[in-house]
Design an enzyme around this catalytic site. Structure first.
Site, short mmCIF file in Angstrom:
data_model
loop_
_atom_site.label_atom_id
_atom_site.label_comp_id
_atom_site.label_asym_id
_atom_site.label_seq_id
_atom_site.Cartn_x
_atom_site.Cartn_y
_atom_site.Cartn_z
N ASP A 79 3.28 82.56 -38.02
CA ASP A 79 2.01 83.22 -37.71
C ASP A 79 1.03 82.22 -37.09
O ASP A 79 0.33 82.53 -36.13
CB ASP A 79 1.44 83.82 -38.99
CG ASP A 79 0.08 84.46 -38.77
OD1 ASP A 79 -0.02 85.40 -37.97
OD2 ASP A 79 -0.89 84.00 -39.40
N GLU A 105 7.70 86.63 -36.68
CA GLU A 105 6.93 85.41 -36.95
C GLU A 105 7.82 84.33 -37.55
O GLU A 105 7.69 83.14 -37.21
CB GLU A 105 5.77 85.73 -37.90
CG GLU A 105 4.69 86.59 -37.26
CD GLU A 105 3.64 87.07 -38.24
OE1 GLU A 105 2.59 87.55 -37.78
OE2 GLU A 105 3.87 86.99 -39.46
#
Length: 228
Positions: A49, A121
């Site tokens: 992320d 992610e």
């Protein structure tokens, strides 16, 4: 360790040859099937992320050197939000290679936005740990560049954009009403109607209330803009 045929095909779609295949396997391992000897992808998701965020922030900064922070921020949010990550994951058919427990498979986990976004992610983090930031940047830009170029100047999630539109027109914030819920408990389908105080509305369906609300808001936003 050698990748299986399906994971090797995924890596080719992704555009990265892994020196440490175990990183990709971990990135695709959901907590529902993790064991002490097979860790899940949650730590990688956390790292990915942040890597994604830096790549996108840098790309937006370089793409428009005149844009203010107030313009860049909603563009950034539109590009890194879970829905966008899930859409990218679908273009890569990431769902087909997710390693899930039986309960998650039975509940349609391979199609869930949250699981797809988390997996995407985690994969970005796996590339970063495998080959460094430049490799991770290359992968992100390969799959996000078209979206970066097309992101609207005032990009916002549809619910926020619709609320701002309504307030600008002197209306109260939109209402979101669940009009129907179908399917089994493990795989429900929600029907949501977005309503404006002037009587206009739009309906959408999705596997989560949040996604259905966003889709209904987008449909209603498109309707009111067409009427202007």
């Amino acid at each position: 360790m050698k990748l299986s045929a399906d994971l090797d095909a995924f890596a080719r779609r992704l555009g990265h040859r892994f020196q440490g295949p175990d990183l990709l396997i971990r990135a695709l391992t959901h907590p529902s099937i993790a064991t002490p000897s097979r860790p899940d992808n949650q730590r990688l998701e956390f790292l990915g992320d942040r890597v994604l965020g830096l790549v996108i922030a840098e790309a937006l900064f370089q793409a428009d050197r005149e844009a203010s922070e107030g313009t860049l921020a909603p563009r950034f949010n539109a590009l890194v939000r879970k829905e966008t990550c899930a859409e990218i994951a679908r273009t890569l058919d990431l769902g087909s290679v997710l390693k899930l427990g039986r309960s998650e498979m039975m509940s349609g986990g391979r199609r869930k936005d949250a699981l797809l976004a988390d997996g995407m992610e985690a994969v970005i983090a796996a590339v970063y740990l495998d080959a460094g930031f430049e490799a991770a940047r290359a992968v992100v830009l390969a799959h996000w560049t078209d979206r970066i170029a097309a992101v609207e100047d005032d990009a916002r999630d549809p619910k926020s954009a619709l609320q701002e539109w309504a307030q600008a027109q002197g209306q109260t914030p939109p209402d979101y009403v669940e009009t129907q819920r179908e399917g089994p408990d493990h795989a429900p389908v929600f029907t949501i109607e977005a309503r404006l105080s002037d009587g206009r509305s739009a309906v959408a369906q999705a596997g989560s209330k949040r996604q259905a609300e966003q889709l209904a808001a987008q449909a209603l936003l498109e309707k009111v803009r067409a009427d202007e």
